[in-house]
Design an enzyme around this catalytic site. Structure first.
Site, PDB file in Angstrom:
ATOM      1  N   THR A 124       0.942  -1.094   0.099  1.00  0.00           N
ATOM      2  CA  THR A 124      -0.103  -0.044  -0.007  1.00  0.00           C
ATOM      3  C   THR A 124       0.655   1.141   0.047  1.00  0.00           C
ATOM      4  OG1 THR A 124      -1.881  -1.127   1.016  1.00  0.00           O
ATOM      5  CG2 THR A 124      -1.570   1.278   1.386  1.00  0.00           C
ATOM      6  N   SER A 163     -12.904   2.149  12.445  1.00  0.00           N
ATOM      7  CA  SER A 163     -13.621   2.924  13.508  1.00  0.00           C
ATOM      8  C   SER A 163     -13.482   4.522  13.456  1.00  0.00           C
ATOM      9  CB  SER A 163     -13.383   2.177  14.810  1.00  0.00           C
ATOM     10  OG  SER A 163     -11.997   2.585  15.186  1.00  0.00           O
TER      11      SER A 163
END
Length: 409
Positions: free
Chosen positions: A193, A409
Site C-alpha cells: 500500500t 472505526s
C-alpha cells in the site's frame, strides 16, 4: 510513531515546470481533511508507471494500465484517500472511469489522458459523487509549489507527510526532481500500500522512462517491507515534462542516462524509506543487507525472509538480542543448497554469528546495546558469491495491532 522522520519544509520542495498540484477536502471518509489530489501535467510530458502485483488489483489500477497503454499521453492524475475502490468488481471500474470523465471535462482533455488512484478501505463502494464535487476546488488551488499539501492529501494511516526533492546535472544544465509518497501499513515489495509520484523537468523518451521507473522501483519501493502484506492499489508513477531544456534521453546509451537514473533512484529510495520510518507503530528502522550470494535475487530472498519474520521484528521492538531468530529466517529463506557453516551475522559492528555458529567473542550486552538504537543495520554474509541486496524494514510494536484493529472505526 515515526522513526527519525519529520515533515519537510514546504519551501524545501522544488516546483517542477509543467506540473501543478491541487487538493480538496471532499469528505470521502472523514470530514475536514485533505483527501483529493489533482495533478495537472503539461502537454508533451512523458509519463510511466509500475503497479501492484496483487491479482485483486483495484479498479483504478486497471484503468491506469489501460490509459497508459492507450498511447494518448497522460495529462492529469487524480488521487482519493479513504476508499481503495478495490474488491468492487464492474461497478468499481465504472466509478473509476466516471472519475476520469469528470476530470477530463474539468480540464478539457480526453478521459484516457487521466490516471486515477485510490487508497483506503477495501471492499466498499467509492463515494464518487463526493470525489467529483471536490474536483473544482482542487483545480482552483492547483499550483507548482503545492508539493507538501499534495503529500498531506494522500495520507491514510501515515503520521507524517512524505515529500522530497533533488537535483542533478544533465548536459551541463540543472534538472529538478520532486516527489511524494504515502504508506504506513500493508507494505511489501511489488508493490504494497504505497503510492509514489515523482516529477522531473528532464526530457525523456517515454519508453526509456518506463525502464527508469522499473529500475528505481526495484531499488526502492520494491525493497521495503513493513508487515509483509501486498496491497491492491500500489502505484509508482514518474512524470518527465522536458521543460529543463536538456537533450532528450532516447536510449540507455545516452550520456545523460546514468545521471538521471541515479538521481531518480536516489529520490525514490528516500521516499520509500520514509514509508518504512512511518510504519504503523514503528519504533526501529532496520537495514537488512545480505552479501556474498550467488545472485541479487538470492540475496533479496534471504533479506525478505528476515525482514518479514514477526519473531525477528518483535525481538527488535523489545531490544531483545534473541538473534537465533535471524539465523532461523536465513535457514528457511529457500536457498536450498546453502552451506550454513559459511554464514556470518553482524548487528552494526557487532559480530554475532561466525561460520554458522555463535561468535566466541560475542557478548549479549553488545547485541542489546545495538538493538536499543532507533536505527540498526543487520548484515548477513552467505559466503557463496559476490552479489548483494538491501531491504529496509521496521519492527512490530503493540501499536501496530491497535492501529489496524481500529482502522475502520
Amino acid at each position: 510513531m515515526a522513526v527519525n522522520l519529520v515533515a519537510p519544509a514546504a519551501d524545501s520542495l522544488l516546483p517542477i515546470d509543467g506540473v501543478d498540484l491541487g487538493w480538496a477536502e471532499a469528505g470521502i471518509r472523514k470530514a475536514n481533511r485533505k483527501d483529493v489530489l489533482l495533478v495537472r501535467i503539461a502537454e508533451g510530458a512523458s509519463v510511466a508507471g509500475v503497479f501492484t502485483q496483487n491479482r485483486f488489483c483495484a479498479a483504478p489500477v486497471q484503468v491506469c494500465r489501460e490509459h497508459l497503454a492507450s498511447g494518448q499521453g497522460a495529462r492529469a492524475i487524480v488521487v482519493n484517500t479513504g476508499n481503495a475502490n478495490a474488491g468492487t468488481g464492474a461497478p468499481g471500474l465504472a466509478l473509476a472511469r466516471q472519475t476520469c470523465e469528470a476530470v477530463a471535462g474539468l480540464l478539457g482533455i480526453a478521459p484516457q489522458q487521466v490516471l486515477p488512484f485510490s487508497t483506503g478501505v477495501i471492499l466498499e463502494p467509492l463515494p464518487v459523487d463526493r470525489l467529483i464535487a471536490g474536483l473544482p476546488a482542487a483545480q482552483a488551488n492547483a499550483k507548482p509549489d503545492n508539493w507538501l499539501a499534495a503529500a498531506e492529501s494522500i495520507m491514510t494511516t501515515d503520521t507524517v507527510p512524505k515529500a522530497a526533492s533533488g537535483t542533478c546535472t544533465l548536459s551541463g544544465k540543472p534538472v529538478r526532481l520532486s516527489g511524494i509518497s504515502k504508506g504506513a501499513g500493508m507494505i511489501r515489495p511489488n508493490m504494497a500500500t504505497m503510492l509514489g509520484f515523482i516529477a522531473t523537468d528532464a526530457n525523456v523518451d517515454e519508453a526509456v522512462l518506463q525502464g527508469l521507473v522499473r529500475h528505481a522501483a526495484d531499488h526502492s519501493f520494491n525493497s521495503v517491507t513493513v508487515d509483509g502484506d501486498t496491497s491492491t492499489n500500489d502505484s509508482f508513477v514518474v512524470i518527465a515534462t522536458g521543460r529543463a531544456g536538456t537533450p532528450r534521453i532516447d536510449s540507455e546509451s545516452h550520456p545523460d542516462y546514468a545521471a538521471l537514473r541515479d538521481a531518480l533512484t536516489g529520490l525514490a529510495q528516500a521516499l520509500a524509506q520514509k514509508i518504512v520510518r512511518d510504519g504503523e507503530g514503528a519504533t526501529k528502522f532496520m537495514t537488512i543487507r545480505v552479501e556474498g550470494g550467488r545472485s541479487v535475487d538470492e540475496c533479496r530472498q534471504v533479506a525478505y525472509a528476515v525482514a518479514h519474520s514477526p519473531l525477528v521484528k518483535t525481538a527488535f521492538y523489545a531490544s531483545d538480542p534473541n538473534l537465533g531468530r535471524i539465523l532461523a529466517a536465513v535457514g528457511y529463506a529457500g536457498v536450498n543448497d546453502l552451506d550454513v557453516d559459511g554464514v556470518n551475522l553482524w548487528l552494526d559492528d557487532v559480530w554475532v554469528a561466525r561460520d554458522g555458529g555463535r561468535n566466541p567473542d560475542y557478548r549479549e550486552e553488545d547485541g542489546q546495546r545495538v538493538m536499543k538504537q532507533a536505527e540498526i543495520t543487520v548484515r548477513i554474509a552467505l559466503g557463496r558469491g559476490d552479489a548483494t541486496a538491501t531491504v529496509w524494514t521496521c519492527d512490530f510494536s503493540h501499536d501496530y495491532v491497535s492501529i489496524n484493529a481500529d482502522y475502520r472505526s
